[in-house]
Scaffold this active site. Structure first.
Site, PDB file in Angstrom:
ATOM      1  N   CYS A 130       0.726  -1.223   0.177  1.00  0.00           N
ATOM      2  CA  CYS A 130      -0.064   0.140  -0.074  1.00  0.00           C
ATOM      3  C   CYS A 130       0.911   1.282   0.109  1.00  0.00           C
ATOM      4  O   CYS A 130       0.794   2.023  -0.736  1.00  0.00           O
ATOM      5  CB  CYS A 130      -0.947  -0.197   1.338  1.00  0.00           C
ATOM      6  SG  CYS A 130      -1.961   1.258   1.184  1.00  0.00           S
ATOM      7  N   CYS A 131       1.921   1.418   0.841  1.00  0.00           N
ATOM      8  CA  CYS A 131       2.819   2.441   1.138  1.00  0.00           C
ATOM      9  C   CYS A 131       3.651   2.612  -0.477  1.00  0.00           C
ATOM     10  O   CYS A 131       3.757   3.741  -0.930  1.00  0.00           O
ATOM     11  CB  CYS A 131       3.927   2.385   1.951  1.00  0.00           C
ATOM     12  SG  CYS A 131       3.122   2.372   3.818  1.00  0.00           S
ATOM     13  N   CYS A 237       7.669   3.849   5.630  1.00  0.00           N
ATOM     14  CA  CYS A 237       6.587   3.649   4.755  1.00  0.00           C
ATOM     15  C   CYS A 237       7.585   3.215   3.386  1.00  0.00           C
ATOM     16  O   CYS A 237       6.908   2.609   2.715  1.00  0.00           O
ATOM     17  CB  CYS A 237       6.098   5.026   4.458  1.00  0.00           C
ATOM     18  SG  CYS A 237       7.105   6.307   4.001  1.00  0.00           S
TER      19      CYS A 237
END
Length: 253
Positions: A130-131, A237
């Site tokens: 997702c990051c 992240c």
């Protein structure tokens, strides 16, 4: 990077990448954050550097410093489309307050979301993926054409940042960390001195602020970044991770 010798700032373009980084870290050891930023923006990487800002808890300090040096400096902001609404409002407040004229918001590409996160729930099954699609890829696009960028990371924030240097090489770019030596108290003192508005979520227990689904409140005494991806073996992240970094060991003073 072109050789710069203004105000005593000199870097030999023929140095190897590792030697260049070592030279910069040695040259600016003990320099103030303002002096490091001024040299980076006006001499070392003039016209080729951007500030990457999350408009998070500590962001106002660097944004203010940059506005004092050159309000037209590019400021890159990645809108993951999963941010707290408070962060978007805070961004707009700071941009107006500081008179920044070149803030660029980058969002995930529609094609990437359609293929990798069509339901918008990828964060529930794979936070790294997702990051990557919502932050890493958009930032890579935004950094195109820049040879250097400014980060607000600090050594005190987490164990993974404890050896942070003022200058790093990341792939083909130089990363500048002018606040590497700063403590949380330094940030508060600077913000108070310049009457900078705090991120509204800080008072609610969020000393480190990322995307809404993956950010939780931090209890007193906890690592400031412990509220990020809580319960997972994840501390970054991805935009500050690279397999091609060169840097001399950081000073601990």
């Amino acid at each position: 990077m072109a050789q710069a010798d203004t105000q005593g700032v000199t870097v030999d373009p023929n140095l190897g990448a590792s030697a260049e980084i070592s030279a910069l870290n040695h040259q600016f050891e003990g320099a103030s954050a303002q002096d490091i930023l001024t040299a980076a923006i006006t001499h070392l990487f003039r016209g080729e550097i951007a500030l990457v800002s999350s408009f998070g808890a500590d962001s106002s300090v660097l944004l203010h410093m940059v506005s004092e040096i050159d309000k037209t400096t590019p400021v890159l902001f990645v809108d993951t489309r999963k941010l707290f609404p408070d962060t978007l409002r805070y961004r707009d407040q700071l941009v107006e307050r500081l008179g920044l004229t070149n803030v660029r918001s980058e969002q995930p590409a529609k094609q990437d979301l359609d293929t990798q996160d069509p339901g918008g729930m990828l964060w529930m099954s794979d936070t790294d993926a997702c990051c990557h699609v919502r932050k890493v890829l958009p930032l890579e696009r935004a950094l195109g054409g820049f040879s250097a960028w400014i980060s607000g990371r600090k050594r005190h924030q987490s164990a993974t940042r404890s050896n942070l240097n003022l200058f790093e090489r990341e792939d083909a770019r130089i990363k500048v960390n002018p606040l590497a030596n700063w403590t949380s108290e330094d940030v508060l003192i600077y913000a108070k001195k310049h009457d900078l508005p705090p991120h509204p979520l800080v008072a609610q227990g969020y000393p480190s602020i990322g995307c809404l689904p993956c950010t939780s409140k931090v209890e007193p005494g906890e690592d400031p970044r412990s509220g990020r991806w809580r319960g997972q073996d994840k501390t970054e992240c991805g935009i500050h991770l690279s397999n091609n970094q060169d840097a001399a060991p950081a000073k601990t003073s």
